[in-house]
Design a protein around this motif. Structure first.
Motif, PDB file in Angstrom:
ATOM      1  N   ALA A   1       0.828  -1.204   0.000  1.00 33.80           N
ATOM      2  CA  ALA A   1       0.000   0.000   0.000  1.00 33.80           C
ATOM      3  C   ALA A   1       0.865   1.258   0.000  1.00 33.80           C
ATOM      4  CB  ALA A   1      -0.929  -0.006   1.206  1.00 33.80           C
ATOM      5  N   ALA A   2       1.916   1.261   0.815  1.00 33.56           N
ATOM      6  CA  ALA A   2       2.794   2.424   0.910  1.00 33.56           C
ATOM      7  C   ALA A   2       3.596   2.637  -0.369  1.00 33.56           C
ATOM      8  CB  ALA A   2       3.720   2.279   2.109  1.00 33.56           C
ATOM      9  N   LEU A   3       4.015   1.547  -1.001  1.00 33.03           N
ATOM     10  CA  LEU A   3       4.786   1.656  -2.237  1.00 33.03           C
ATOM     11  C   LEU A   3       3.944   2.134  -3.418  1.00 33.03           C
ATOM     12  CD1 LEU A   3       6.860  -1.647  -1.890  1.00 33.03           C
ATOM     13  CD2 LEU A   3       7.790   0.682  -1.820  1.00 33.03           C
ATOM     14  N   VAL A   4       2.664   1.824  -3.391  1.00 31.91           N
ATOM     15  CA  VAL A   4       1.778   2.158  -4.507  1.00 31.91           C
ATOM     16  C   VAL A   4       1.093   3.511  -4.320  1.00 31.91           C
ATOM     17  CG1 VAL A   4      -0.338   1.462  -5.696  1.00 31.91           C
ATOM     18  CG2 VAL A   4       1.396  -0.248  -5.136  1.00 31.91           C
ATOM     19  N   SER A   5       0.826   3.896  -3.086  1.00 27.42           N
ATOM     20  CA  SER A   5       0.098   5.140  -2.816  1.00 27.42           C
ATOM     21  C   SER A   5       0.828   6.352  -3.387  1.00 27.42           C
ATOM     22  CB  SER A   5      -0.085   5.315  -1.302  1.00 27.42           C
ATOM     23  OG  SER A   5      -0.654   6.585  -1.026  1.00 27.42           O
ATOM     24  N   VAL A   6       0.070   7.242  -3.990  1.00 26.56           N
ATOM     25  CA  VAL A   6       0.619   8.492  -4.508  1.00 26.56           C
ATOM     26  C   VAL A   6       0.553   9.584  -3.455  1.00 26.56           C
ATOM     27  CG1 VAL A   6       0.365  10.298  -6.259  1.00 26.56           C
ATOM     28  CG2 VAL A   6       0.016   7.895  -6.883  1.00 26.56           C
ATOM     29  N   SER A   7      -0.579   9.679  -2.781  1.00 26.48           N
ATOM     30  CA  SER A   7      -0.781  10.735  -1.785  1.00 26.48           C
ATOM     31  C   SER A   7      -0.060  10.464  -0.471  1.00 26.48           C
ATOM     32  CB  SER A   7      -2.276  10.912  -1.497  1.00 26.48           C
ATOM     33  OG  SER A   7      -2.782   9.804  -0.768  1.00 26.48           O
ATOM     34  N   GLY A   8       0.226   9.198  -0.211  1.00 27.73           N
ATOM     35  CA  GLY A   8       0.825   8.844   1.072  1.00 27.73           C
ATOM     36  C   GLY A   8      -0.196   8.683   2.179  1.00 27.73           C
ATOM     37  N   LYS A   9      -1.464   8.893   1.842  1.00 29.67           N
ATOM     38  CA  LYS A   9      -2.539   8.708   2.819  1.00 29.67           C
ATOM     39  C   LYS A   9      -3.154   7.332   2.630  1.00 29.67           C
ATOM     40  CE  LYS A   9      -3.932  13.480   3.758  1.00 29.67           C
ATOM     41  NZ  LYS A   9      -5.086  14.408   3.855  1.00 29.67           N
ATOM     42  N   ILE A  10      -3.056   6.521   3.665  1.00 30.28           N
ATOM     43  CA  ILE A  10      -3.486   5.129   3.586  1.00 30.28           C
ATOM     44  C   ILE A  10      -4.494   4.842   4.686  1.00 30.28           C
ATOM     45  CG2 ILE A  10      -2.686   2.730   3.713  1.00 30.28           C
ATOM     46  CD1 ILE A  10       0.117   3.860   2.894  1.00 30.28           C
ATOM     47  N   GLY A  11      -5.581   4.166   4.337  1.00 31.08           N
ATOM     48  CA  GLY A  11      -6.627   3.861   5.307  1.00 31.08           C
ATOM     49  C   GLY A  11      -6.834   2.374   5.504  1.00 31.08           C
ATOM     50  N   VAL A  12      -7.448   2.033   6.617  1.00 28.90           N
ATOM     51  CA  VAL A  12      -7.821   0.648   6.917  1.00 28.90           C
ATOM     52  C   VAL A  12      -9.262   0.630   7.396  1.00 28.90           C
ATOM     53  CG1 VAL A  12      -7.377  -1.390   8.335  1.00 28.90           C
ATOM     54  CG2 VAL A  12      -5.457   0.057   7.601  1.00 28.90           C
ATOM     55  N   ILE A  13     -10.064  -0.256   6.835  1.00 31.29           N
ATOM     56  CA  ILE A  13     -11.434  -0.453   7.305  1.00 31.29           C
ATOM     57  C   ILE A  13     -11.558  -1.901   7.766  1.00 31.29           C
ATOM     58  CG2 ILE A  13     -13.880  -0.476   6.704  1.00 31.29           C
ATOM     59  CD1 ILE A  13     -13.356   1.747   4.723  1.00 31.29           C
ATOM     60  N   GLY A  14     -11.662  -2.085   9.101  1.00 35.35           N
ATOM     61  CA  GLY A  14     -11.807  -3.415   9.677  1.00 35.35           C
ATOM     62  C   GLY A  14     -13.236  -3.655  10.123  1.00 35.35           C
ATOM     63  N   ALA A  15     -13.523  -4.876  10.512  1.00 33.40           N
ATOM     64  CA  ALA A  15     -14.891  -5.231  10.902  1.00 33.40           C
ATOM     65  C   ALA A  15     -15.163  -4.893  12.366  1.00 33.40           C
ATOM     66  CB  ALA A  15     -15.152  -6.703  10.634  1.00 33.40           C
ATOM     67  N   VAL A  16     -14.431  -5.547  13.260  1.00 34.06           N
ATOM     68  CA  VAL A  16     -14.666  -5.351  14.684  1.00 34.06           C
ATOM     69  C   VAL A  16     -13.316  -5.316  15.399  1.00 34.06           C
ATOM     70  CG1 VAL A  16     -14.965  -7.843  15.006  1.00 34.06           C
ATOM     71  CG2 VAL A  16     -15.847  -6.262  16.726  1.00 34.06           C
ATOM     72  N   LYS A  17     -13.147  -4.344  16.289  1.00 35.55           N
ATOM     73  CA  LYS A  17     -11.867  -4.144  16.942  1.00 35.55           C
ATOM     74  C   LYS A  17     -11.715  -5.100  18.127  1.00 35.55           C
ATOM     75  CE  LYS A  17      -8.744  -0.576  18.689  1.00 35.55           C
ATOM     76  NZ  LYS A  17      -8.566   0.860  19.006  1.00 35.55           N
ATOM     77  N   THR A  18     -11.043  -6.199  17.876  1.00 39.28           N
ATOM     78  CA  THR A  18     -10.703  -7.174  18.910  1.00 39.28           C
ATOM     79  C   THR A  18      -9.192  -7.378  18.845  1.00 39.28           C
ATOM     80  OG1 THR A  18     -10.915  -9.072  17.428  1.00 39.28           O
ATOM     81  CG2 THR A  18     -12.922  -8.340  18.569  1.00 39.28           C
ATOM     82  N   PRO A  19      -8.584  -7.960  19.889  1.00 37.70           N
ATOM     83  CA  PRO A  19      -7.141  -8.221  19.824  1.00 37.70           C
ATOM     84  C   PRO A  19      -6.761  -9.066  18.613  1.00 37.70           C
ATOM     85  CG  PRO A  19      -7.917  -8.441  22.076  1.00 37.70           C
ATOM     86  CD  PRO A  19      -9.144  -8.251  21.229  1.00 37.70           C
ATOM     87  N   LEU A  20      -7.628 -10.024  18.246  1.00 38.83           N
ATOM     88  CA  LEU A  20      -7.353 -10.893  17.110  1.00 38.83           C
ATOM     89  C   LEU A  20      -7.292 -10.109  15.810  1.00 38.83           C
ATOM     90  CD1 LEU A  20      -7.036 -13.848  16.075  1.00 38.83           C
ATOM     91  CD2 LEU A  20      -9.511 -13.874  15.755  1.00 38.83           C
ATOM     92  N   LYS A  21      -8.187  -9.135  15.646  1.00 34.73           N
ATOM     93  CA  LYS A  21      -8.242  -8.362  14.413  1.00 34.73           C
ATOM     94  C   LYS A  21      -7.310  -7.152  14.443  1.00 34.73           C
ATOM     95  CE  LYS A  21     -11.131 -11.061  12.415  1.00 34.73           C
ATOM     96  NZ  LYS A  21     -10.641 -11.913  11.299  1.00 34.73           N
ATOM     97  N   GLN A  22      -7.000  -6.663  15.630  1.00 31.80           N
ATOM     98  CA  GLN A  22      -6.093  -5.524  15.743  1.00 31.80           C
ATOM     99  C   GLN A  22      -4.667  -5.910  15.360  1.00 31.80           C
ATOM    100  OE1 GLN A  22      -6.843  -2.151  16.788  1.00 31.80           O
ATOM    101  NE2 GLN A  22      -4.787  -1.900  15.922  1.00 31.80           N
ATOM    102  N   LYS A  23      -4.276  -7.135  15.665  1.00 32.70           N
ATOM    103  CA  LYS A  23      -2.901  -7.564  15.424  1.00 32.70           C
ATOM    104  C   LYS A  23      -2.488  -7.448  13.953  1.00 32.70           C
ATOM    105  CE  LYS A  23       0.321 -11.308  16.528  1.00 32.70           C
ATOM    106  NZ  LYS A  23       0.476 -12.647  17.163  1.00 32.70           N
ATOM    107  N   PRO A  24      -3.276  -7.977  12.980  1.00 39.76           N
ATOM    108  CA  PRO A  24      -2.876  -7.814  11.582  1.00 39.76           C
ATOM    109  C   PRO A  24      -2.924  -6.368  11.105  1.00 39.76           C
ATOM    110  CG  PRO A  24      -5.001  -8.934  11.734  1.00 39.76           C
ATOM    111  CD  PRO A  24      -4.436  -8.890  13.106  1.00 39.76           C
ATOM    112  N   VAL A  25      -3.809  -5.558  11.691  1.00 43.08           N
ATOM    113  CA  VAL A  25      -3.840  -4.137  11.331  1.00 43.08           C
ATOM    114  C   VAL A  25      -2.548  -3.458  11.789  1.00 43.08           C
ATOM    115  CG1 VAL A  25      -4.981  -1.926  11.769  1.00 43.08           C
ATOM    116  CG2 VAL A  25      -6.348  -3.967  11.273  1.00 43.08           C
ATOM    117  N   ASP A  26      -2.094  -3.790  12.991  1.00 43.49           N
ATOM    118  CA  ASP A  26      -0.824  -3.251  13.483  1.00 43.49           C
ATOM    119  C   ASP A  26       0.330  -3.677  12.573  1.00 43.49           C
ATOM    120  OD1 ASP A  26      -2.126  -2.062  15.616  1.00 43.49           O
ATOM    121  OD2 ASP A  26      -1.617  -3.654  17.046  1.00 43.49           O
ATOM    122  N   ALA A  27       0.281  -4.926  12.099  1.00 42.40           N
ATOM    123  CA  ALA A  27       1.323  -5.414  11.190  1.00 42.40           C
ATOM    124  C   ALA A  27       1.264  -4.675   9.855  1.00 42.40           C
ATOM    125  CB  ALA A  27       1.159  -6.917  10.975  1.00 42.40           C
ATOM    126  N   PHE A  28       0.064  -4.395   9.369  1.00 40.08           N
ATOM    127  CA  PHE A  28      -0.105  -3.629   8.133  1.00 40.08           C
ATOM    128  C   PHE A  28       0.550  -2.259   8.277  1.00 40.08           C
ATOM    129  CE2 PHE A  28      -2.432  -0.471   5.666  1.00 40.08           C
ATOM    130  CZ  PHE A  28      -2.488  -1.035   4.407  1.00 40.08           C
TER     131      PHE A  28
END
Length: 340
Positions: free
Chosen positions: A151-178
């Motif tokens: 995402a960072a290599l392809v983005s032109v504006s440098g503004k990158i977003g994430v839309i997840g389903a539900v904020k749980t430790p299980l789902k937060q972990k891959p977002v943190d890795a992203f």
């Protein structure tokens, strides 16, 4: 008799090598001949491609180990799911596979009523699983880290977003890795647009996802990591009216259905995980938890996968980006790059 159908030839080769190396190939051919494997869906049949992986996974295992594979679709409530689990037990299941957070509330009860049956649950577990329950988790963070780099290599504006389903430790972990992956190649990237759908149907709320995506786009975001299950369709709808913004999809290949708006995907291969789990069970494993990632082929980026050429993903046009992603992927697999 053909053990591996063409569609699964690569996976079959890996699994058969595992079987041969542990010395139980011949035993599997006989011991598993009459065994029955069931997949119980959490809801009636629909077009959810990830849930379809459950059926594909048990069919793949059945081809490899001469088992009988059956899929049962549940009514979309606890009673319906419990009924189908009980039906699978009554019909002589040796292994029962489940996908979906909806089964979590049944994990501590139903398996204990049938200690002779092995239950396999993808992506969910309980604190003290019964000995006949095997919980499979995925190292999504590994592929999500690569998606963040992309995402960072392809983005032109440098503004990158994430839309997840539900904020749980299980789902937060891959977002943190992203986020970590994005920062590894673009430290100045704007990663302040991280939102969660939440609500009663976080994985199937296209209207909410569309509204969140439109808000991001209005603020200049040009790359969105859509990590919200079927709600992703709302993200893609929002992107349809924007000529510059793109998305990275999740769980399955979402490139062909989005007219170039999805450049790549963080994929979770539930079918592969099921085959690996069945191999472990038939080999005598009594584990109650197993984790799979890039090394086992259970998670991936579509653009650098073995069948990428057939994916219809636009990232295939950006070879320098793909080369960096391949190098990072190999570093993760070899343990040279740690992704928490």
């Amino acid at each position: 008799m053909r053990v591996c159908i063409d569609k699964y030839k690569f996976i079959c080769t890996i699994l058969l090598f595992i079987a041969a190396s542990t010395g139980f190939t011949a035993r599997l051919a006989f011991a598993a001949e009459a065994q029955k494997i069931f997949y119980v869906r959490p809801v009636p049949e629909n077009d959810d491609p990830y849930l379809q992986q459950g059926s594909d996974g048990i069919k793949q295992a059945a081809q490899m180990y001469q088992m009988q594979a059956t899929t049962l679709a549940s009514q979309a409530d606890r009673a319906g799911r419990q009924k189908q689990l009980e039906n699978a037990i009554r019909l002589g299941a040796n292994i029962i596979v489940m996908i979906g957070y909806e089964f979590r509330e049944l994990l501590d009860t139903v398996p204990r009523t049938a200690p002779h049956v092995r239950f396999v649950m993808l992506e969910q577990c309980i604190s003290n699983p019964p000995p006949n329950l095997l919980c499979i988790s995925f190292r999504e963070s590994e592929a999500s880290y690569l998606a963040g780099m992309e995402a960072a290599l392809v983005s032109v504006s440098g503004k990158i977003g994430v839309i997840g389903a539900v904020k749980t430790p299980l789902k937060q972990k891959p977002v943190d890795a992203f986020i970590a992956g994005a920062r590894s190649v673009r430290p100045d990237a704007d990663l302040n647009h991280i939102v969660w759908i939440e609500g009663s149907q976080p994985f199937n709320d296209t209207a909410r996802a569309e509204a969140l995506a439109k808000s991001m786009l209005a603020d200049g975001v040009d790359m969105i990591y859509a990590a919200a299950g079927s709600s992703n369709n709302g993200v893609f709808k929002a992107l349809a009216g924007n000529s510059k913004a793109r998305a990275i999809g999740s769980y399955v290949n979402q490139c062909p259905r989005t007219a170039g708006k999805v450049i790549d995907n963080m994929q979770v291969h539930g079918d592969t995980a099921i085959s690996l789990a069945v191999a472990a069970i038939l080999a005598g494993s009594t584990a109650t938890r197993i984790e799979y990632g890039l090394k086992e082929g259970a998670v991936s980026l579509t653009g650098i996968s073995t069948d990428a050429a057939y994916s219809d993903c636009d990232i295939l046009r950006q070879r320098p980006v793909l080369q960096k992603l391949r190098e990072a992927s190999q570093a993760i697999i070899k343990g040279k790059l740690k992704v928490d």
